[in-house]
Motif scaffolding. Structure first.
Motif: not given
Length: 415
Positions: A68-77, A295-303
């Motif tokens: 299992p991997l946990s992510f933050k809620e994706p950034p709003l588009l 971390l340079f940037v996390e929680n990107l809007p895509g992979f």
């Protein structure tokens, strides 16, 4: 007995009630009974077939063992990330003449790319010319890739040569003018006791001395990239190769699908896309922070796939799958439910699953500090499909793709 008494004692006949379908009640009751029998029989048959089928599926081995991997809620588009159709203004180049041109390099006005059939090709004056191959074979299916080779990351060096990362063969230097190929590092060479199974992307210092490259996994090969992505295997590495000494060092380990890499303009750090985690990490190769990482940037809007310089001093990141918000991110949902992933891969092939994954092409520009500057979209990948790289040259963006049979060209003036 008189006639009147006979009439009084005669029992009157009950009137027959006819239903709407013309059947008497007895017939209707029989039909209901038969229906119940049919339903019970059908249910028992369904159960008798389903239970063994489920049992058989449960006994099947899954090719992946995800955690299992946990992510933050994706950034709003919204704002800079607001969906648009700007990538649909792109022009397709060399349509059906290229297969999966993953990465792009240029020497002057001449462009080069590697293709899924194992070739390094020159793109000049509307013509496609093969200049190198690292393997041999029919090169028609992913199963042919280990023998045929699969060139991925490609960069121009300081001496008019190309540096290429081949997923199966290793690192190469190619002289495109003489068509000479030099093997720098073979994938058969273990690095700190582990083989290079999936050499992916590379970035080169201006003097050509150091090559920083990714090995996406010690377990999975490129043809199994979807298994690697869905399993989230933490066995990828960022490495450094010295072109003068031949020495190889591991800079970062235990990465989940390390993919694209890019040196900073000052060559003091290297960015590496950690695709499975939807983030970009930074490793310092010089200066006071040398040897450190963050971390340079996390929680990107895509992979993220490949990372390349932008004209603004920032970076372009190509993405073929996004994490919609508002909306439902299937991959985020599955990341926390590994048992569903196992079941999916028991039942379906990689190719079938790829067809089910929603296509959405995104070119995201980041600032030199990792802030979102602008985004170019093609919802459903109608024109620019499966974008792997964004290569900026002379006021245009050239879009590489790991699956499409073409390149795309987009004028920055139009966006």
């Amino acid at each position: 007995m008189n006639e009147a008494d006979g009439l009084r004692q005669r029992r009157p006949l009950r009137p027959q009630v006819v239903t709407d379908d013309g059947q008497v009640p007895e017939a209707k009751d029989g039909s209901s009974f038969s229906g119940r029998v049919f339903r019970v029989t059908f249910l028992m048959l369904a159960v008798s077939l389903t239970v063994p089928l489920l049992g058989a599926v449960m006994l099947l081995d899954s090719p992946i063992d995800p955690q299992p991997l946990s992510f933050k809620e994706p950034p709003l588009l919204l704002g800079v990330l607001q969906p648009n159709t700007k990538l649909r203004q792109a022009e397709r180049l060399f349509d059906n003449q290229l297969i999966g041109p993953e990465s792009i390099a240029n020497i002057g006005d001449v462009m080069f790319t590697g293709t899924a059939d194992g070739r390094i090709v020159k793109l000049e004056n509307g013509a496609v010319e093969t200049i190198a191959r690292f393997g041999s074979g029919p090169c028609k299916t992913p199963e042919d890739e280990p023998a045929c080779g699969r060139p991925l990351g490609i960069r121009a060096g300081p001496n008019g040569t190309l540096f290429v990362a081949d997923a199966y063969k290793g690192l190469f230097e190619v002289d495109p003018w003489k068509r000479e190929v030099k093997s720098l590092l073979s994938s058969d060479t273990p690095v700190e006791g582990r083989k290079l199974s999936f050499v992916n992307d590379l970035t080169v210092t201006r003097d050509g001395r150091k090559i920083y490259f990714t090995d996406s996994s010690s377990r999975w090969q490129r043809r199994d990239y979807l298994l690697l992505f869905m399993e989230g295997t933490a066995d990828g590495r960022l490495l450094e190769y010295d072109t003068e000494t031949g020495e190889v060092k591991v800079l970062l380990d235990q990465l989940r699908f390390p993919n694209g890499v890019q040196l900073s303009p000052a060559e003091d750090f290297v960015l590496v896309a950690e695709t499975t985690m939807a983030r970009i990490r930074r490793f310092y190769v010089s200066g006071l922070m040398k040897g450190g990482a963050d971390l340079f940037v996390e929680n990107l809007p895509g992979f993220p796939d490949n990372i390349r310089p932008s004209g603004s001093g920032g970076y372009w990141v190509g993405m073929a799958i996004i994490r919609p918000n508002p909306g439902f991110s299937v991959l985020d949902f599955l990341s926390e439910r590994p048992y569903i992933k196992r079941m999916i891969f028991k039942l379906f092939s990689q190719e079938t699953i790829m067809k089910l994954v929603p296509r959405y092409s995104l070119a995201l520009e980041l600032s030199d500090s990792g802030a979102f500057l602008r985004s170019l979209h093609d919802p459903n990948g109608q024109v620019a499909a499966y974008v792997s790289e964004v290569h900026e040259l002379d006021g245009h963006l050239y879009l590489g793709s790991f699956r499409s049979p073409f390149l795309c060209k987009l004028s920055l003036r139009s966006v």
